[in-house]
Design an enzyme around this catalytic site. Structure first.
Site, mmCIF file in Angstrom:
data_model
loop_
_atom_site.group_PDB
_atom_site.id
_atom_site.type_symbol
_atom_site.label_atom_id
_atom_site.label_comp_id
_atom_site.label_asym_id
_atom_site.label_seq_id
_atom_site.Cartn_x
_atom_site.Cartn_y
_atom_site.Cartn_z
ATOM 1 N N LYS A 136 0.876 -1.792 0.143
ATOM 2 C CA LYS A 136 -0.092 0.241 -0.285
ATOM 3 C C LYS A 136 0.646 1.587 0.066
ATOM 4 O O LYS A 136 0.012 2.541 -0.484
ATOM 5 C CB LYS A 136 -1.400 0.148 1.173
ATOM 6 C CG LYS A 136 -2.381 -1.300 1.062
ATOM 7 C CD LYS A 136 -3.346 -1.063 1.903
ATOM 8 C CE LYS A 136 -4.245 -1.408 1.777
ATOM 9 N NZ LYS A 136 -5.692 -1.805 2.362
ATOM 10 N N LYS A 180 -5.145 -9.676 -6.414
ATOM 11 C CA LYS A 180 -6.388 -9.482 -5.459
ATOM 12 C C LYS A 180 -7.380 -8.422 -6.181
ATOM 13 O O LYS A 180 -6.963 -7.169 -6.174
ATOM 14 C CB LYS A 180 -5.679 -9.336 -4.248
ATOM 15 C CG LYS A 180 -6.298 -8.332 -3.125
ATOM 16 C CD LYS A 180 -6.471 -8.595 -2.103
ATOM 17 C CE LYS A 180 -6.417 -7.206 -1.025
ATOM 18 N NZ LYS A 180 -7.761 -7.624 -0.986
ATOM 19 N N LYS A 222 -10.477 -2.819 -2.787
ATOM 20 C CA LYS A 222 -11.603 -1.762 -3.053
ATOM 21 C C LYS A 222 -10.610 -0.729 -3.302
ATOM 22 O O LYS A 222 -11.324 0.045 -4.407
ATOM 23 C CB LYS A 222 -11.842 -1.787 -1.306
ATOM 24 C CG LYS A 222 -13.341 -2.474 -0.938
ATOM 25 C CD LYS A 222 -14.236 -2.271 0.281
ATOM 26 C CE LYS A 222 -14.055 -2.810 1.391
ATOM 27 N NZ LYS A 222 -12.771 -2.831 2.296
HETATM 28 P P1 ATP Z 1 -8.560 -2.303 0.910
HETATM 29 O O1 ATP Z 1 -7.875 -2.522 -0.433
HETATM 30 O O2 ATP Z 1 -9.219 -0.677 1.342
HETATM 31 O O3 ATP Z 1 -7.370 -2.980 1.880
HETATM 32 P P2 ATP Z 1 -10.331 -4.791 0.318
HETATM 33 O O4 ATP Z 1 -10.960 -4.911 -0.814
HETATM 34 O O5 ATP Z 1 -8.813 -5.771 1.109
HETATM 35 O O6 ATP Z 1 -10.242 -3.098 0.868
HETATM 36 P P3 ATP Z 1 -10.482 -4.710 3.701
HETATM 37 O O7 ATP Z 1 -11.949 -4.376 4.136
HETATM 38 O O8 ATP Z 1 -9.087 -4.837 3.414
HETATM 39 O O9 ATP Z 1 -11.155 -5.093 1.929
HETATM 40 O O10 ATP Z 1 -10.744 -6.781 3.299
HETATM 41 C C1 ATP Z 1 -11.410 -7.743 4.210
HETATM 42 C C2 ATP Z 1 -12.317 -9.161 4.234
HETATM 43 O O11 ATP Z 1 -11.948 -9.485 2.660
HETATM 44 C C3 ATP Z 1 -10.789 -9.501 5.055
HETATM 45 O O12 ATP Z 1 -10.695 -10.596 5.641
HETATM 46 C C4 ATP Z 1 -9.964 -9.578 3.341
HETATM 47 O O13 ATP Z 1 -9.102 -10.387 3.773
HETATM 48 C C5 ATP Z 1 -10.904 -10.152 2.650
HETATM 49 N N1 ATP Z 1 -10.567 -9.914 1.003
HETATM 50 C C6 ATP Z 1 -10.270 -8.947 0.175
HETATM 51 N N2 ATP Z 1 -10.296 -8.649 -0.779
HETATM 52 C C7 ATP Z 1 -10.310 -10.574 -1.290
HETATM 53 C C8 ATP Z 1 -9.739 -10.683 -2.394
HETATM 54 N N3 ATP Z 1 -9.571 -10.563 -3.425
HETATM 55 N N4 ATP Z 1 -10.673 -12.271 -2.300
HETATM 56 C C9 ATP Z 1 -10.384 -13.250 -0.875
HETATM 57 N N5 ATP Z 1 -10.523 -11.990 0.392
HETATM 58 C C10 ATP Z 1 -10.659 -10.511 0.068
HETATM 59 MG MG MG Z 2 -7.051 -4.342 2.592
#
Ligand code: ATP
Ligand code: MG
Length: 332
Positions: A112, A195, A198
């Site tokens: 990040k 991956k 968001k």
């Molecule tokens: P950010 O990019 O802001 O970190 P994020 O998409 O990674 O957002 P988080 O809120 O950080 O989402 O994570 C919420 C949950 O979703 C966590 O348990 C994380 O491991 C899971 N998660 C996030 N992205 C994935 C993915 N691509 N596949 C499986 N699990 C995911």
């Molecule tokens: Mg995340």
């Protein structure tokens, strides 16, 4: 009943397919068998400096989506992280028990921070895994259902819990990650090796829970597939197709080999159409329930207040123990 705890950041208006399959779907299932605590990680979201209006809106719509996805306020405790002041307090105490080196090893920080350059990245982004450890240890969680990207943070949490227990006496339950192999990393549609995220996926790469069926379909049909035309799971050579196969497999409860046989000789078109439909069928009822919940903010805030009261009772208990064990004087 074992206790389960997990959180999600309000870093966008909508969750995505990775959040749903990697985490939220398990949360819903575990309410049946576990003493469940789930939270909106608004303090974590501060690490990327959202505007106040954005943070407020995203916190509410995140809660609505969790209820919409099936988190039942009767059976689970769903709360907003910042409502429980003890998270920040415990985070500081754990920060004082963390080595610079072990914090600096966190790959998610490196990823990040790479975007802005490590020197200008916020300190919050650096310490956020320690706040996450505080979130988990506060509730004495036995299991933490997360995606694979959180494996390293869970390792740190376990290390911090064990170290604290050794230094100051038995205080925290040492938690286990709960990660489902098939869905631990849902790939970005345009960049299937990365991956879905968001904060870093492009609009074309991400399937949002609050998307309408038409854009969902369009994005799946345009997802990067691979050369050739066979629908086969092959993570090395066909990461795009493999990603979509995993999605269709979990959403329909069909083993991957059965899907490979079903689409033999048909090219990618029919396969992608079915993936799009399965995703839209899953998201549509969640979106509709979310919209309904968002139309009554008073009721939504009331549900979150109920969750906060239940969570706070446990946080108060844990912090009394922590303060005593480390030698902070009672107020008298
Ligand atoms: P950010 O990019 O802001 O970190 P994020 O998409 O990674 O957002 P988080 O809120 O950080 O989402 O994570 C919420 C949950 O979703 C966590 O348990 C994380 O491991 C899971 N998660 C996030 N992205 C994935 C993915 N691509 N596949 C499986 N699990 C995911
Ligand atoms: Mg995340």
């Amino acid at each position: 009943r074992p206790r389960v705890l997990s959180g999600i950041q309000p870093t966008a208006d909508s969750f995505h397919l990775g959040n749903y399959l990697g985490a939220v779907r398990q949360w819903v299932g575990m309410q049946e068998t576990h003493d469940a605590f789930y939270f909106i990680a608004d303090l974590h979201a501060l690490s990327v400096n959202p505007s106040p209006a954005e943070l407020r809106r995203r916190t509410r719509v995140s809660a609505a989506q969790l209820f919409g996805a099936g988190i039942d306020p009767e059976r689970s405790t769903l709360f907003v992280q910042s409502h429980i002041r003890q998270h920040s307090e415990l985070a500081w105490i754990l920060i004082c028990n963390t080595g610079m080196g072990e914090a600096a090893r966190m790959t998610q920080f490196k990823d990040k921070a790479a975007k802005s350059g490590e020197a200008s990245a916020g300190v919050g982004l650096f310490t956020y895994p320690i706040l996450q450890a505080a979130d988990i240890l506060m509730y004495q969680a036995d299991q933490v259902p997360v995606g694979g990207d959180q494996k390293q943070h869970l390792e740190l949490t376990r290390d911090l819990a064990q170290r604290f227990n050794n230094r100051y006496g038995e205080t925290f339950t040492v938690p286990d990650p709960y990660i489902l192999k098939e869905v631990e990393k849902i790939g970005d549609l345009q960049e299937p090796q990365a991956k879905m995220s968001k904060s870093s996926s492009s609009p074309q790469g991400i399937l949002e829970v609050l998307d309408d069926p038409a854009p969902l379909r369009k994005k799946v049909m345009r997802a990067v597939t691979d050369t050739g035309s066979e629908v086969l799971a092959d993570p090395e050579n066909k990461p795009g197709v493999t990603n979509l196969l995993r999605v269709l497999s979990v959403l329909t409860g069909t083993p991957i080999p059965e899907l490979e046989t079903r689409y033999e000789g048909q090219g990618y078109g029919a396969f992608k159409k079915d993936v799009a439909e399965a995703v839209a069928d899953t998201f549509t009822p969640i979106r509709e329930r979310t919209e309904k919940l968002m139309s009554d903010e008073t009721e939504l805030d009331r549900l979150l207040a109920v969750g906060a009261r239940r969570a706070e009772a446990i946080a108060v208990e844990t912090m009394a123990k922590v303060r005593d064990h480390i030698g902070l004087l009672p107020k008298g």
